[in-house]
Design a protein around this motif. Structure first.
Motif, mmCIF file in Angstrom:
data_model
loop_
_atom_site.group_PDB
_atom_site.id
_atom_site.type_symbol
_atom_site.label_atom_id
_atom_site.label_comp_id
_atom_site.label_asym_id
_atom_site.label_seq_id
_atom_site.Cartn_x
_atom_site.Cartn_y
_atom_site.Cartn_z
ATOM 1 N N UNK B 413 29.548 19.095 38.890
ATOM 2 C CA UNK B 413 28.219 19.257 40.298
ATOM 3 C C UNK B 413 27.240 17.968 40.473
ATOM 4 N N UNK B 414 26.926 18.298 41.189
ATOM 5 C CA UNK B 414 25.958 17.114 42.163
ATOM 6 C C UNK B 414 24.787 17.168 41.812
ATOM 7 N N UNK B 415 23.923 16.234 40.544
ATOM 8 C CA UNK B 415 22.417 16.478 40.388
ATOM 9 C C UNK B 415 21.700 15.263 39.737
ATOM 10 N N UNK B 416 20.751 15.141 39.124
ATOM 11 C CA UNK B 416 21.104 14.369 38.550
ATOM 12 C C UNK B 416 20.707 13.441 37.105
ATOM 13 N N UNK B 417 22.191 13.481 36.170
ATOM 14 C CA UNK B 417 22.548 13.640 34.985
ATOM 15 C C UNK B 417 21.543 13.347 33.969
ATOM 16 N N UNK B 418 21.356 11.945 34.093
ATOM 17 C CA UNK B 418 20.845 11.238 33.314
ATOM 18 C C UNK B 418 18.637 12.113 33.193
ATOM 19 N N UNK B 419 18.305 12.438 34.129
ATOM 20 C CA UNK B 419 17.241 13.810 34.025
ATOM 21 C C UNK B 419 17.627 14.324 33.082
ATOM 22 N N UNK B 420 18.953 14.751 33.263
ATOM 23 C CA UNK B 420 19.840 16.882 32.849
ATOM 24 C C UNK B 420 19.426 16.168 31.008
ATOM 25 N N UNK B 421 20.176 15.138 31.012
ATOM 26 C CA UNK B 421 20.090 14.720 29.902
ATOM 27 C C UNK B 421 18.825 14.515 29.552
ATOM 28 N N UNK B 422 17.992 13.855 30.378
ATOM 29 C CA UNK B 422 16.736 13.304 29.824
ATOM 30 C C UNK B 422 16.109 14.969 28.577
ATOM 31 N N UNK B 423 16.345 16.367 29.456
ATOM 32 C CA UNK B 423 15.467 17.214 29.019
ATOM 33 C C UNK B 423 16.352 17.668 28.201
ATOM 34 N N UNK B 424 17.395 17.752 27.897
ATOM 35 C CA UNK B 424 18.296 18.124 26.919
ATOM 36 C C UNK B 424 17.788 18.044 25.304
ATOM 37 N N UNK B 425 17.807 16.281 25.345
ATOM 38 C CA UNK B 425 17.596 15.425 24.503
ATOM 39 C C UNK B 425 15.531 15.640 23.973
ATOM 40 N N UNK B 426 15.388 16.065 24.898
ATOM 41 C CA UNK B 426 13.912 15.767 24.957
ATOM 42 C C UNK B 426 13.822 17.428 23.790
ATOM 43 N N UNK B 427 14.654 18.471 24.130
ATOM 44 C CA UNK B 427 14.526 19.708 23.912
ATOM 45 C C UNK B 427 14.820 19.755 22.566
ATOM 46 N N UNK B 428 16.641 19.196 21.963
ATOM 47 C CA UNK B 428 17.149 19.595 21.854
ATOM 48 C C UNK B 428 15.786 18.505 20.443
ATOM 49 N N UNK B 429 15.662 17.398 20.801
ATOM 50 C CA UNK B 429 15.397 16.369 19.537
ATOM 51 C C UNK B 429 14.382 16.980 19.321
ATOM 52 N N UNK B 430 13.529 18.094 19.780
ATOM 53 C CA UNK B 430 12.005 18.752 19.516
ATOM 54 C C UNK B 430 12.762 19.750 18.257
ATOM 55 N N UNK B 431 13.911 21.047 18.678
ATOM 56 C CA UNK B 431 14.340 21.674 17.868
ATOM 57 C C UNK B 431 13.803 21.191 16.630
ATOM 58 N N UNK B 432 14.948 20.249 16.644
ATOM 59 C CA UNK B 432 15.598 19.402 15.290
ATOM 60 C C UNK B 432 14.390 18.925 14.561
ATOM 61 N N UNK B 433 12.978 17.945 15.012
ATOM 62 C CA UNK B 433 11.614 18.012 14.505
ATOM 63 C C UNK B 433 11.135 18.812 13.543
ATOM 64 N N UNK B 434 10.968 20.451 14.113
ATOM 65 C CA UNK B 434 10.435 21.232 14.204
ATOM 66 C C UNK B 434 11.577 22.154 12.986
ATOM 67 N N UNK B 435 12.608 21.940 12.541
ATOM 68 C CA UNK B 435 13.462 22.845 12.121
ATOM 69 C C UNK B 435 14.032 22.116 10.849
ATOM 70 N N UNK B 436 13.299 23.034 9.669
ATOM 71 C CA UNK B 436 13.998 22.353 8.521
ATOM 72 C C UNK B 436 14.956 23.047 7.815
ATOM 73 N N UNK B 437 15.684 23.932 7.710
ATOM 74 C CA UNK B 437 16.346 24.713 7.355
ATOM 75 C C UNK B 437 16.637 25.804 9.053
ATOM 76 N N UNK B 438 18.373 25.727 8.710
ATOM 77 C CA UNK B 438 18.534 26.361 10.331
ATOM 78 C C UNK B 438 19.390 26.034 10.788
#
Lengths: 102, 822
Positions: B413-438
Motif C-alpha cells: 500500500x501507499x500511506x503512512x505506516x508509522x501513523x497506522x502502526x501508532x493507531x494499532x499499537x494504541x488500540x492493541x495496547x488498550x485491549x491488553x491493558x483492559x483485559x485480565x484474561x482471554x
C-alpha cells in the motif's frame, strides 16, 4: 442471569484474614454513604470514596478502587445520582464476590 | 287685410321659418341639405361646400380648414347660386360625421320676401327637415352624454392616479429622507440636486452647502480618478452596483461607503444620476481587524509549530541519552539489585517517552501540524511487527494475541505506516491493558476498493472489562480518561484514543467501538490507502552478521555518538565517529582512498551547519562512495523526511531515542539482508527482594484498611512496624525512635504527609541524625504530586492502591539487604 454470576477475584493468601473484615467494612460504607447522602454530608462521602480508592486495588479489588474514585469525584460534584448508582454497583459487586486465595 | 298683416310681420321673425340647414362630412362634401337650399340648388348634395359657400367673420373670409375653430361661433355665410348670392347668418356645429350648418337668411329690403316664405307644402317638408335635425341632435346628445360619462370616468381616474402619485411620492420622499443609507441625486455635471437627511448628517454639509459642491469634492482624492470613470459609465446608461469608495466629510473624516449608482433618463436624454450608498466604515474597520487578527493568528500558529518542533527536538535529545544509556547499562555486569534499578530506569524512560510522544502528537494535531506521509509499505509486515512487539506485553499478562488478515486485502500500500502502526499499537495496547484474561484479536478486512484506492477495516477485539454505553462516545475525546477512574488503575495519558481518532480521520476513515461491560470491547476503524502499483518480491530473510563491518557515526551530540558506538561495537562493528558533516565527508573519502570503504553511515538529521540530508546529498556526489549505505537518524519525525529519504535512496530512517533492536533491524534492512525476527524475552520478574534484618519501619496512614494491608504485605519480613494515623503522630514517633524507613501517606487529617515530611527533615537537620528515607504514598499519579512530595523531602513516591510487589521492591531499594541476604 448475569447479575447472579459470581465474580472471581484472586487474592494474595497473605491477606486472607483481612478480607472478610475489609468487605464487611465496605457494606458499612454503603450504609454510611446512604445516610450521609440524606444529610447532604458530601465531605464524609468524599473521604469514604477516597479511602476505597486508596485501598481497594491494594487488596486486589480493582473494582473497589474504581468505584471509590467515582464516588469521590461525584461527591465533589455533589452528584447524588451517580453516587447512588455507584453504591448499587458496589453492593452488586460485593454480593457477587467469590474470592480465591493464592 | 290678411295680406297686409302678412306684410307687417317682422322680417326677423319670418326668417325663423326658413332655416338653411346643411350637413357636411369631414371633407366638406354636402351629405344632406335642407329644403331651403334645395330650392335654390337641386344638386347641392354631393358637392363640396367650397364650391357653393363662403364664410366670413366680421367681413373677413375664412378658409374652410379653419372651420373647426368656428364651432359654435356666429358667422356669416354667403350662398352662391348661379349669379345670385344669398346672405345667411348662423352657426357651425360639430357632429359625429362632420359639421352641421344651421343658418337663417339675412333678409334685406331688396330681397323678395316671398322667396323666404314657405308654402304649406314647404312647411311640411320643413317639418321633415326638423325631424331629421332632431334626430341628428338626439344622436349627438347621446354621443355627448356617453363622451361626458367617459370624460367623467377619465377625470376621476386621473384624480385617483394623481392622488396615489402624490401619496407614492410622499412615501418615497419619506423613504429617501429617512433612509439610513446616503442618497444623492446628481446632475450631469456632478452637482447635487438632492441629498437626504442621513447624507447631510454623515458628510456634515447642510443641504444648502451640498448644492454648492459637486460629487467629486466629497470623494477621497485617491479614488477621484476611478470615480470619474464610474460616473462616465453611468452617464452612458450603465448601472453600477457594489461601487465601493471613500467619502470625505466636511471635517475631513473618512467614510467608507458601498452602494449603487444609476442614471435616469427623460425622453432619451440624460437627466440625473441617483446613488444610494451604505456607510460601511464599521464593517471596514472590522474587516481590517479580522485581517490583522488572521495575520496574528497565522504568525502565532507558525511560532506554535516552530515551538512544537523545537520542543520535540529538545525533549527527545535528552530522552535519547536516558533510554540509550539505560540500554547500555543493562549490558554491563550488574548485580540483581542494580539490574532491577536499571530495568525501572529503562521502563520509566520508555513510559515517559510514550507520554511525551502522546502529548506532542495531540499538540501537533490540535495545531493542525500533522500531515500524513504517502509512502509505500507492506501491511503484512507492519502487522507482523506490531503484533510481535505487542505480544510481549500480552504474554506478560498471559493473554493471547492473534492477528488475522483476510486474503483479499491488498497488502502493498501507499500511506503512512508509522501513523497506522501508532493507531494499532494504541488500540492493541488498550485491549491488553483492559483485559485480565482471554485474548486480544486483530482482524483486518477489505471494506471496498475503487480504482487504486482501498478502504481497509481493522478490528481490535478483546475480552476485557468493556465500556459502559454512556462513556462510549466520550472515550475518543482528549483527556477523557484522565478524569475517569481508569487512569489511576491503568495509567496512560488518556490521549491515545483521541490521537487515534484524529489519525483515522486524517486517513479518511472513522473509528468506533462496540462493547459490552465485562464481556469485552471491539474497536473498529477504517482507513483509506492507495494500492501500490508494483508488488515487490519479499526479500529473503537471513540473519546478518555485523561482525567486522565498518561504520561511521555522524552526530554533533557526543552522548549519541557514545551510545551508537557502544551498541555497534557490541555487535562487532568497527565504529568511527565524526562530529560534523564536513568531517564525515572527509573521513569517508579518506577511507575510500585506502579502499577501506565504510559499510554504512549513520547520520544525525539535524546538526548545526551541514544537516543530515546535506551530508547525504554530498556523499551521493562521489561515485567512490556509492557502496556506502546511508541511514538517517532524527530526533523529530518531520513531514516529508521519510519521503526525502526514499527519494535520496537513503536506506533507513530512525527516530531517536535509538532502541537497540530497532537499530539492529534497521541496519540489517538497510544492508539489504533482512532479518529473522528474534522474539524478545520479557525480562524475568525480579525475585522477592531481600530486606535488611530488623529494620524499623514507620507507616503513616490514616486509613485502617491500608494499615492492615501494609501489615499483611510485610508479614514474614524481618521488619518492626510502627503505625501513625496522621502526620502529627508520625512526627512525634519519629522524634522518639530511630527508623530505617518511613512510608508516608500524603493526604491525612490533622497533619498531612507533606507537612510531616518537612517536620521530619527539619528535625533531622537540627539534631544531625542523618537522612531517613521517606516513601510518599498518594492516590495521585500526577507529575505535580510526585514533584510536590519530592520537594517536601520524600525520596520516592508510590501511587495508591499499593501493590505488594511494588511496595516490597520500593522498600527493598532503601533498606534492601546485600546479595548474600544477610
Amino acid at each position: 442471569m448475569a447479575d447472579e454470576e459470581k465474580i472471581v477475584v484472586h487474592i494474595d493468601a497473605d491477606l486472607k484474614e483481612l478480607i472478610p473484615g475489609y468487605i464487611e467494612k465496605r457494606y458499612t460504607d454503603i450504609e454510611t454513604i446512604r445516610s450521609a447522602l440524606q444529610n447532604g454530608e458530601y465531605v464524609i462521602i468524599e473521604r469514604l470514596g477516597h479511602g476505597m480508592k486508596g485501598s481497594g486495588g491494594g487488596y486486589g479489588f480493582e473494582k473497589i478502587t474504581e468505584i471509590g474514585k467515582t464516588i469521590e469525584l461525584a461527591a465533589k460534584d455533589r452528584n447524588a445520582e451517580q453516587i447512588i448508582s455507584m453504591l448499587e454497583e458496589l453492593k452488586n459487586y460485593l454480593d457477587r464476590l467469590q474470592i480465591v486465595y493464592e | 287685410m290678411k295680406q297686409d298683416r302678412k306684410v307687417e310681420i317682422e322680417l326677423s321673425s319670418l326668417s325663423f321659418l326658413v332655416p338653411f340647414i346643411l350637413e357636411v362630412d369631414r371633407q366638406f362634401s354636402v351629405v344632406w341639405a335642407s329644403n331651403s337650399f334645395l330650392r335654390y340648388h337641386k344638386y347641392i348634395p354631393g358637392k363640396n361646400i367650397k364650391e357653393v359657400l363662403k364664410i366670413y367673420i366680421e367681413k373677413k373670409e375664412l378658409p374652410f380648414h379653419k372651420l373647426p375653430e368656428l364651432i359654435n361661433t356666429t358667422c356669416n355665410v354667403v350662398f352662391k347660386v348661379n349669379d345670385k348670392k344669398i346672405l345667411l347668418r348662423g352657426r357651425w356645429l360639430k357632429i359625429e360625421s362632420g359639421f352641421l350648418l344651421l343658418a337663417f337668411p339675412e333678409v334685406t329690403m331688396t330681397d323678395k320676401l316671398a322667396d323666404f316664405l314657405m308654402s304649406e307644402e314647404e312647411a311640411k317638408i320643413s317639418l321633415q327637415d326638423a325631424a331629421r335635425i332632431t334626430e341628428i341632435f338626439k344622436k349627438r346628445n347621446q354621443e355627448l352624454q356617453l363622451t361626458r360619462k367617459e370624460l367623467e370616468q377619465e377625470i376621476s381616474r386621473r384624480k385617483e392616479i394623481q392622488e396615489s402619485l402624490v401619496e407614492s411620492e410622499e412615501r418615497y420622499r419619506d423613504l429617501f429622507e429617512n433612509a439610513t443609507d446616503l442618497i444623492q441625486i446628481v446632475d450631469a455635471e456632478g452637482k447635487f440636486i438632492y441629498v437626504n437627511k442621513r447624507w447631510s448628517e454623515v458628510l456634515g454639509y447642510t443641504r444648502e452647502e451640498a448644492k454648492e459642491i459637486c460629487i467629486f469634492d466629497i470623494i477621497h482624492p485617491k479614488h477621484r480618478k476611478h470615480c470619474r470613470q464610474v460616473f462616465q459609465r453611468v452617464l452612458q446608461g450603465e448601472r453600477m452596483d457594489n461601487v465601493e469608495t471613500i467619502f470625505v466629510s466636511k471635517n475631513g473624516k473618512q467614510i467608507f461607503v458601498e452602494g449603487n449608482v444609476n442614471a435616469r433618463f427623460k425622453d432619451g436624454k440624460f437627466y440625473t444620476t441617483r446613488a444610494i450608498f451604505h456607510d460601511i466604515t464599521e464593517r471596514k474597520k472590522m474587516e481590517d481587524e479580522l485581517i490583522k487578527a488572521r495575520q496574528q493568528a497565522l504568525l502565532a500558529s507558525k511560532s506554535k509549530s516552530e515551538f512544537l518542533a523545537s520542543m520535540s527536538h529538545e525533549i527527545r535529545t535528552p530522552m535519547n541519552a536516558i533510554v540509550g544509556m539505560a540500554e547500555l547499562l543493562a549490558e554491563t555486569p550488574l548485580n540483581d539489585e542494580q539490574r532491577y534499578y536499571v530495568q525501572i530506569f529503562k521502563n520509566a524512560g520508555e513510559n515517559l517517552l510514550n507520554i511525551i510522544n502522546d502529548i506532542l502528537d495531540i499538540s501537533k494535531i490540535e495545531a493542525g501540524q500533522i500531515e500524513l506521509e504517502k509512502i509505500e509499505f507492506d501491511l503484512n509486515d507492519l502487522l507482523d511487527r506490531t503484533c510481535e512487539i505487542m505480544a510481549i506485553r500480552a504474554h506478560k499478562k498471559n493473554l493471547e494475541l492473534a492477528c488475522h488478515i483476510t486474503p483479499d486485502v491488498p497488502t502493498h500500500l501507499i500511506g503512512d505506516p508509522v501513523r497506522l502502526r501508532q493507531i494499532l499499537v494504541n488500540l492493541v495496547g488498550n485491549a491488553i491493558k483492559f483485559t485480565e484474561q482471554g485474548e486480544v484479536v486483530v482482524e483486518v478486512k477489505k471494506e471496498m476498493t475503487e480504482g487504486n484506492t482501498v478502504i481497509i477495516k481493522f478490528a481490535v477485539r478483546d475480552t476485557g472489562i468493556g465500556i459502559p454505553n454512556d462513556t462510549k462516545d466520550k472515550i475518543f475525546e482528549s483527556f477523557t480518561q484522565a478524569d475517569s477512574s481508569h487512569t489511576r488503575k491503568y495509567g496512560g495519558t488518556g490521549l491515545g484514543l483521541a490521537i487515534s481518532k484524529q489519525l483515522v480521520e486524517l486517513m479518511e476513515g472513522r473509528i468506533w467501538v462496540e462493547s459490552e461491560v465485562n464481556k469485552g470491547s471491539t474497536f473498529y476503524f477504517t482507513a483509506q490507502f492507495q494500492i501500490a502499483p508494483k508488488v515487490k518480491e519479499p526479500e529473503v530473510l537471513s540473519e546478518v552478521n555485523l561482525k567486522g563491518m565498518k561504520a561511521l557515526v555522524v552526530d554533533d551530540n557526543a552522548t549519541n555518538r557514545l551510545i551508537l558506538k557502544d551498541i555497534l561495537s557490541n555487535w562487532g562493528v568497527s565504529v568511527s565517529e565524526a562530529e560534523s558533516g564536513e568531517k564525515a565527508i572527509a573521513s569517508l573519502l579518506r577511507a575510500s582512498k585506502k579502499s577501506e570503504n565504510y559499510d554504512f553511515v549513520i547520520l544525525d538529521c539535524r546538526m548545526p551547519g551541514m544537516g543530515g540530508f546535506d551530508v547525504a546529498r554530498e556523499i551521493k556526489k562521489y561515485p567512490e562512495l556509492k557502496t556506502t549505505t546511508i541511514m538517517m537518524l532524527t530526533s523529530d519525525r518531520r513531514k516529508g523526511d521519510i519521503q526525502r529519504c526514499q527519494e535520496m535512496n537513503i536506506a533507513s530512517y530512525l527516530v531517536k531515542p535509538i532502541k537497540k533492536n530497532d537499530l539492529k533491524r534497521a541496519i540489517e534492512l538497510a544492508l539489504g539482508k533482512v532479518v529473522v525476527f528474534k522474539t524478545m524475552q520479557p525480562s524475568t520478574s525480579a525475585s522477592a527482594p531481600r530486606i535488611k534484618k530488623s529494620s524499623n519501619l514507620l507507616v503513616v496512614e490514616d486509613t485502617e484498611d491500608n494499615r492492615f494491608l501494609i501489615k499483611a504485605y510485610l508479614k514474614g519480613m524481618p521488619i518492626n512496624l510502627d503505625f501513625a494515623e496522621n502526620g502529627a503522630i508520625a512526627v512525634e514517633k519519629f522524634k522518639q525512635k530511630s527508623y530505617d524507613l518511613v512510608l508516608m501517606d500524603v493526604q491525612m487529617p490533622v497533619m498531612d504527609g507533606y507537612t510531616a515530611t518537612k517536620e521530619i527533615r527539619k528535625f533531622e537537620k537540627e539534631n544531625g541524625t542523618g537522612h531517613t528515607p521517606i516513601i510518599a504514598l498518594s492516590a495521585y499519579a500526577l507529575k505535580e504530586e510526585m514533584e510536590k512530595s519530592i520537594k517536601a523531602g520524600c525520596d520516592a513516591h508510590l501511587t495508591k492502591p499499593i501493590k505488594k510487589k511494588v511496595l516490597l521492591n520500593e522498600i527493598a531499594k532503601f533498606i534492601g539487604g546485600d546479595k548474600n541476604g544477610r
